[in-house]
Design a protein around this motif. Structure first.
Motif, short mmCIF file in Angstrom:
data_model
loop_
_atom_site.label_atom_id
_atom_site.label_comp_id
_atom_site.label_asym_id
_atom_site.label_seq_id
_atom_site.Cartn_x
_atom_site.Cartn_y
_atom_site.Cartn_z
N ARG A 146 3.35 -71.06 -36.71
CA ARG A 146 2.41 -70.06 -36.19
C ARG A 146 2.65 -69.80 -34.70
O ARG A 146 2.60 -68.64 -34.25
CB ARG A 146 0.98 -70.53 -36.42
N SER A 147 2.89 -70.87 -33.95
CA SER A 147 3.17 -70.69 -32.51
C SER A 147 4.46 -69.90 -32.28
O SER A 147 4.52 -69.04 -31.40
CB SER A 147 3.27 -72.08 -31.86
N LYS A 150 3.91 -66.20 -32.90
CA LYS A 150 3.21 -65.55 -31.79
C LYS A 150 4.16 -65.27 -30.62
O LYS A 150 4.03 -64.25 -29.93
CB LYS A 150 2.05 -66.44 -31.32
N LYS A 151 5.09 -66.19 -30.39
CA LYS A 151 6.01 -66.01 -29.26
C LYS A 151 6.95 -64.84 -29.45
O LYS A 151 7.34 -64.18 -28.48
CB LYS A 151 6.82 -67.29 -29.04
N ILE A 152 7.38 -64.56 -30.68
CA ILE A 152 8.35 -63.48 -30.90
C ILE A 152 7.66 -62.18 -31.33
O ILE A 152 8.34 -61.23 -31.73
CB ILE A 152 9.38 -63.88 -31.96
N ALA A 153 6.32 -62.17 -31.26
CA ALA A 153 5.62 -60.96 -31.71
C ALA A 153 5.99 -59.74 -30.86
O ALA A 153 6.04 -58.61 -31.36
CB ALA A 153 4.11 -61.20 -31.68
N GLU A 154 6.29 -59.93 -29.56
CA GLU A 154 6.63 -58.82 -28.65
C GLU A 154 8.13 -58.70 -28.39
O GLU A 154 8.54 -57.88 -27.54
CB GLU A 154 5.90 -59.01 -27.31
N ALA A 155 8.94 -59.48 -29.08
CA ALA A 155 10.40 -59.42 -28.87
C ALA A 155 10.95 -58.13 -29.48
O ALA A 155 10.52 -57.71 -30.55
CB ALA A 155 11.07 -60.64 -29.48
N ARG A 156 11.96 -57.52 -28.79
CA ARG A 156 12.53 -56.27 -29.26
C ARG A 156 13.90 -56.46 -29.91
O ARG A 156 14.44 -55.52 -30.49
CB ARG A 156 12.65 -55.30 -28.08
N SER A 157 14.49 -57.66 -29.78
CA SER A 157 15.80 -57.92 -30.37
C SER A 157 15.91 -59.40 -30.72
O SER A 157 15.07 -60.22 -30.35
CB SER A 157 16.91 -57.52 -29.39
N LEU A 158 16.98 -59.72 -31.43
CA LEU A 158 17.22 -61.11 -31.80
C LEU A 158 17.47 -61.98 -30.57
O LEU A 158 17.03 -63.12 -30.51
CB LEU A 158 18.41 -61.19 -32.75
N ALA A 159 18.15 -61.42 -29.58
CA ALA A 159 18.43 -62.18 -28.37
C ALA A 159 17.14 -62.51 -27.62
O ALA A 159 16.95 -63.63 -27.14
CB ALA A 159 19.39 -61.41 -27.48
N GLU A 160 16.25 -61.54 -27.50
CA GLU A 160 14.97 -61.80 -26.84
C GLU A 160 14.14 -62.84 -27.60
O GLU A 160 13.47 -63.67 -27.00
CB GLU A 160 14.18 -60.49 -26.71
N GLN A 162 15.31 -65.30 -29.43
CA GLN A 162 15.88 -66.61 -29.20
C GLN A 162 15.55 -67.13 -27.81
O GLN A 162 15.28 -68.32 -27.63
CB GLN A 162 17.40 -66.56 -29.38
N MET A 163 15.54 -66.23 -26.83
CA MET A 163 15.17 -66.65 -25.48
C MET A 163 13.69 -67.08 -25.43
O MET A 163 13.33 -68.01 -24.71
CB MET A 163 15.41 -65.50 -24.50
N ALA A 164 12.84 -66.43 -26.20
CA ALA A 164 11.41 -66.78 -26.21
C ALA A 164 11.19 -68.15 -26.86
O ALA A 164 10.32 -68.92 -26.42
CB ALA A 164 10.61 -65.71 -26.95
N LEU A 165 11.98 -68.43 -27.86
CA LEU A 165 11.81 -69.71 -28.56
C LEU A 165 12.50 -70.85 -27.83
O LEU A 165 12.10 -72.02 -27.98
CB LEU A 165 12.33 -69.62 -29.99
N GLY A 166 13.56 -70.57 -27.08
CA GLY A 166 14.30 -71.60 -26.38
C GLY A 166 15.16 -72.40 -27.34
O GLY A 166 15.72 -71.87 -28.31
N THR A 167 15.24 -73.67 -27.08
CA THR A 167 16.11 -74.54 -27.89
C THR A 167 15.32 -75.30 -28.97
O THR A 167 15.80 -76.30 -29.48
CB THR A 167 16.81 -75.56 -26.98
N LYS A 168 14.15 -74.84 -29.28
CA LYS A 168 13.34 -75.52 -30.29
C LYS A 168 13.96 -75.38 -31.67
O LYS A 168 14.58 -74.38 -32.00
CB LYS A 168 11.93 -74.94 -30.31
N LEU A 172 11.96 -70.75 -38.08
CA LEU A 172 12.16 -69.43 -37.48
C LEU A 172 13.45 -69.37 -36.67
O LEU A 172 14.22 -68.38 -36.78
CB LEU A 172 10.95 -69.04 -36.63
N PRO A 173 13.76 -70.36 -35.83
CA PRO A 173 15.08 -70.33 -35.18
C PRO A 173 16.25 -70.31 -36.17
O PRO A 173 17.30 -69.72 -35.89
CB PRO A 173 15.08 -71.62 -34.34
#
Length: 325
Positions: A146-147, A150-160, A162-168, A172-173
């Motif tokens: 769920r977290s 929420k972090k990728i809800a505003e992402a516009r691309s796959l790269a964004e 991945q940057m929002a999620l980091g290395t977790k 989803l990653p």
């Protein structure tokens, strides 16, 4: 002379008649002491006992002394003996009945019944271990997913994303990495439908792997819930069979002899139910919780597919704009 002799004979006849009439009265007056003697001595023993058909003693003094003589102590009635014997028997049986605790019944059970009880206790321990482990696992996995959504809800691309999620690490990653890998391997191909189809196939494999992972332990719960009652019933049948063998050897059906063996046998069924009922309830609970988690996994797969579609459309839009220039 004749008159005097007649009067004398008449007087003698009157005296005989009076004596004859007086004898029943004396017998009636002497008869009451006999019942008193029978009341005083309900079961006399010894030479002073008088048979029922014998005549009453002629001497009133003897009868009076016999009536007033102290009676010998009679033997206690049989009912009193049985009444006093019953509490002793109950007191002898009561301590044995009080010792029928579960631990005592387990220790005095047959080897096969003991093995059944130990196996059912181990199955119950596994049930609660799976419950604790799966509760923690599902709670942590659902919270993390769920977290991440929420972090990728505003992402516009796959790269964004991945940057929002980091290395977790997480489900989803894994979707995002599969989408990027497919887009990179399909570079130069103009068929967006083919890229999306291959990415969807990769997503399906990830979802199936996650389903298998999250259902680990559910099979154990299902097996315990379905077989524990029958295993306990086997222990009960074996214990009752041994109880009947013991009854045939002792040749008695006294409850104090029969009850311990039957109680030991029924303890196996009780432990089987204790292991089976929680297993069934926990299995149904995890079925609902797992279904909710897999819905979150489907949402993550859809989010990764949408980001891949935007990247493809954006790349084709850039190519078309450069071609137009």
């Amino acid at each position: 002379m004749k008159t005097m002799s007649f009067q004398a004979s008449l007087a003698a006849a009157l005296m005989l008649a009076t004596a004859w009439l007086a004898s029943p009265v004396s017998a009636q007056t002497q008869s009451p002491p006999a019942p008193a003697q029978s009341v005083a001595q309900p079961a006399p023993a010894g030479p002073t006992a008088v048979a029922p058909g014998a005549s009453a003693p002629a001497d009133p003094a003897a009868s009076a002394s016999t009536a007033t003589a102290p009676a010998a102590p009679a033997a206690p009635p049989a009912a009193a003996i049985s009444t006093t014997a019953k509490p002793d028997a109950a007191a002898a049986v009561a301590p044995a009945m009080k010792e029928l605790s579960p631990w005592v019944m387990f220790m005095s059970a047959d080897v096969i019944v003991k093995a059944v009880m130990i196996g059912l206790a181990f199955a119950s321990l596994m049930t609660w271990t799976v419950f604790i482990a799966k509760s923690i696992e599902l709670s942590v996995a659902s919270t993390k997913l769920r977290s991440a959504l929420k972090k990728i809800a505003e992402a516009r691309s796959l790269a964004e994303a991945q940057m929002a999620l980091g290395t977790k690490q997480g489900i989803l990653p894994s979707f995002l990495a599969a989408a990027l890998r497919e887009a990179r391997m399909s570079a130069g191909l103009s068929s967006d439908a083919g890229i999306k189809e291959r990415a969807a196939s990769s997503f399906s494999e990830i979802v199936r792997a996650e389903q298998r992972r999250i259902r680990i332990g559910m099979g154990v719960l299902a097996t315990i819930g379905s077989t524990s009652p029958f295993v306990g019933l086997f222990g009960t049948v074996w214990g009752i069979m041994n109880s009947f063998i013991g009854i045939s050897k002792s040749q008695t059906t006294n409850l104090a002899v029969v009850a311990p063996g039957i109680a030991e046998a029924l303890l196996a069924t009780a432990i089987g139910l204790v292991a089976a009922i929680p297993a069934v309830i926990i299995y149904n609970h995890f079925s609902r919780v797992t279904k909710g988690y897999l819905e979150l996994v489907s949402r993550a797969s859809g989010a990764a597919g949408r980001l891949l579609s935007r990247d493809l459309d954006r790349s084709h839009g850039g190519v078309h704009s450069r071609a137009a220039e």
